[in-house]
Design an enzyme around this catalytic site. Sequence first.
Site, PDB file in Angstrom:
ATOM      1  N   TYR A   1       1.002  -1.132  -0.205  1.00 22.93           N
ATOM      2  CA  TYR A   1      -0.130  -0.042  -0.009  1.00 22.93           C
ATOM      3  C   TYR A   1       0.921   1.211   0.174  1.00 22.93           C
ATOM      4  O   TYR A   1       1.890   1.367  -0.815  1.00 22.93           O
ATOM      5  CB  TYR A   1      -1.084  -0.014   1.053  1.00 22.93           C
ATOM      6  CG  TYR A   1      -2.149   0.762   0.886  1.00 22.93           C
ATOM      7  CD1 TYR A   1      -3.114   0.472  -0.043  1.00 22.93           C
ATOM      8  CD2 TYR A   1      -2.417   1.674   1.791  1.00 22.93           C
ATOM      9  CE1 TYR A   1      -4.085   1.260  -0.424  1.00 22.93           C
ATOM     10  CE2 TYR A   1      -3.650   2.668   1.573  1.00 22.93           C
ATOM     11  CZ  TYR A   1      -4.379   2.329   0.512  1.00 22.93           C
ATOM     12  OH  TYR A   1      -5.501   3.245   0.048  1.00 22.93           O
TER      13      TYR A   1
ATOM     14  N   LYS B   1     -19.818 -21.226 -10.156  1.00 19.87           N
ATOM     15  CA  LYS B   1     -19.065 -20.803 -11.290  1.00 19.87           C
ATOM     16  C   LYS B   1     -17.637 -20.271 -10.946  1.00 19.87           C
ATOM     17  O   LYS B   1     -16.726 -20.614 -11.536  1.00 19.87           O
ATOM     18  CB  LYS B   1     -19.765 -19.907 -12.203  1.00 19.87           C
ATOM     19  CG  LYS B   1     -19.624 -19.910 -13.626  1.00 19.87           C
ATOM     20  CD  LYS B   1     -20.305 -21.047 -14.363  1.00 19.87           C
ATOM     21  CE  LYS B   1     -20.220 -21.030 -15.758  1.00 19.87           C
ATOM     22  NZ  LYS B   1     -21.059 -22.089 -16.414  1.00 19.87           N
TER      23      LYS B   1
ATOM     24  N   ASN C   1     -20.552 -28.226 -19.173  1.00 19.99           N
ATOM     25  CA  ASN C   1     -20.270 -26.829 -19.723  1.00 19.99           C
ATOM     26  C   ASN C   1     -18.771 -26.788 -19.066  1.00 19.99           C
ATOM     27  O   ASN C   1     -17.889 -26.102 -19.608  1.00 19.99           O
ATOM     28  CB  ASN C   1     -21.271 -25.642 -19.323  1.00 19.99           C
ATOM     29  CG  ASN C   1     -22.244 -25.601 -20.312  1.00 19.99           C
ATOM     30  OD1 ASN C   1     -22.470 -26.301 -20.833  1.00 19.99           O
ATOM     31  ND2 ASN C   1     -22.587 -24.329 -20.426  1.00 19.99           N
TER      32      ASN C   1
END
Length: 420
Positions: A42, A97, A321
Amino acid sequence: MSQNSNNARQNALDYHEHPIPGKTATALTKPTATAHDLALAYSPGVAEPVRAIAADPADAYRYTNKGNLVGVISDGSAILGLGNLGALASKPVMEGKALLFKKFANIDAVDLEIGTQDPAEFIETVRRLGPSFGGINLEDISAPRCFEIERALIESMDIPVFHDDQHGTAIIIAAALTNALRLQGKSLDDIRLVLVGAGAAGTATLNLLSDMGLNRARLRVVDRVGVLHTELDDLPSHHADVAAETDDRTLEDALKGADVFIGLSAPNLLTPDMLMSMNERPIVFALANPDPEIRPELAHSVRDDLIMATGRSDYPNQVNNVLAFPFIFRGTLDCRASRITPAMKIACVEALAALAREPVPASVLSAYGAADLSFGPEYILPKPFDPRLIERLPPAVAAAAAADGVARMPYRPYPNATGA
């Protein structure tokens, strides 16, 4: 509800709740053990990549996770087989997914459920999120809205946009059909094909098969109104595109002498009599889930010259799929393609089909508790846990991207792409 159904429901709920809710979390990829580490992560160190990206936006791929990050995005309007249950209810599916992206291709994915079903609002929301991601996977969006949404996002974004319910399904069907036709001694340009269910997946399947050489003059498409024919008025554009000049009006009419049945519709639509009326050596893909258009046991009792596939894992030849979307995205990200072209989809089809014709590794047999798997009527697609999928499909997709001129860098495999 039966005791088994109660147990299955509770097991699914427990899986999603414990030990912590949900299926995904954030992982850190850089050391954070010291004050020096945090100063690099950061302020003040982070200012250096900020300046670099401002000077050259492509440096986002060098200094951030953009190149391996996919947004899995839905409005919840067509959740699995459950229908329009809204954005929040779609979150378990989108998380799932994301889990599959990570497991099978080591792609980080963030699920985003968009709280609108207005196509223009959805398109604008996703477009504005584009700088965060290397690719967008649209999911569970109803037809015909999904066509408008995907088309607009592809045209307005410089990263690949892929509606998996359309194209992932189409790729697996096309690969399975390639091998089934090979076994049955038939060719794509000469078959009579009947498709039932001209929604998102059905339309994409017909478009992909047409790109591969399907003779549309021998095609019959059946939807709620029956056979789609040119005398019907007021058809939506994706139906009008496949309307035939024919006297066929019913599924029964269309199936007489047909070589291939592809069902993306509803249970028990294909009767034994209809199956008997098909041509010799028929191919039946009954993909309605969880209950197919005809049960495999019934179909095989009627025809012993049949090759059959379903969407279920408890029968041979599951059209799943997960065989496509992690790997087509992996190849796309690894050459930084700007979009996914028809040729990239066909490259995925051909690689999948070819892999099923090769000897199956022992590790795959062990994973599935099988003594033998070999190319034939009950094995026309690879299994999802086949380790060769990640080796074969991404480079094939990337090569097609390069040939089409959409790859923005030479293909470079992602480290540890086998995933979690």
